[in-house]
Design a protein around this motif. Sequence first.
Motif, mmCIF file in Angstrom:
data_model
loop_
_atom_site.group_PDB
_atom_site.id
_atom_site.type_symbol
_atom_site.label_atom_id
_atom_site.label_comp_id
_atom_site.label_asym_id
_atom_site.label_seq_id
_atom_site.Cartn_x
_atom_site.Cartn_y
_atom_site.Cartn_z
ATOM 1 N N LYS A 188 0.837 -1.210 0.000
ATOM 2 C CA LYS A 188 0.000 0.000 0.000
ATOM 3 C C LYS A 188 0.873 1.263 0.000
ATOM 4 O O LYS A 188 0.666 2.183 -0.789
ATOM 5 N N ASN A 189 1.898 1.274 0.843
ATOM 6 C CA ASN A 189 2.767 2.448 0.917
ATOM 7 C C ASN A 189 3.680 2.578 -0.298
ATOM 8 O O ASN A 189 4.001 3.692 -0.723
ATOM 9 N N LYS B 89 1.557 4.188 -2.838
ATOM 10 C CA LYS B 89 1.257 5.569 -2.445
ATOM 11 C C LYS B 89 2.427 6.514 -2.736
ATOM 12 O O LYS B 89 2.236 7.644 -3.185
ATOM 13 N N TYR B 90 3.652 6.045 -2.507
ATOM 14 C CA TYR B 90 4.815 6.934 -2.627
ATOM 15 C C TYR B 90 5.671 6.685 -3.858
ATOM 16 O O TYR B 90 6.668 7.376 -4.073
ATOM 17 N N GLU B 91 5.303 5.730 -4.684
ATOM 18 C CA GLU B 91 6.108 5.380 -5.853
ATOM 19 C C GLU B 91 6.371 6.581 -6.752
ATOM 20 O O GLU B 91 7.493 6.820 -7.186
#
Length: 109
Positions: free
Chosen positions: A99-100, A103-105
């Motif tokens: 998930k993170n 989100k930050y890719e």
Amino acid sequence: MDVEKVLKKYVPMTETAFYILLSLTKPRHGYGIVKHVEEISQLRIRLGSGTVYGTLTKMQKDGVITVFADEERKTVYEVTEVGKKLITAEISRLKELHKNALKYEEDFL
């Protein structure tokens, strides 16, 4: 070994341990685990017999898996309740990572 000690010892899991445990959704012997891991990883992971049996021995000692049957020259393993809690905790951790990562890719592109 109690669940908390097992979680502390195994989480985060190595990819090898994760796939071996994931292969025990049904009882399997060592060679069956090797073939299942190859199948679900699309041949990306090819486990050596020393790696598989070393990990199985460690997991059995820690109460993560147990012997389901001891057939002719093949020991069949299954996951224990402690092992099920372990794989569930690791899957939850991986879901958070995924998930993170999504989100930050874009911040790194």
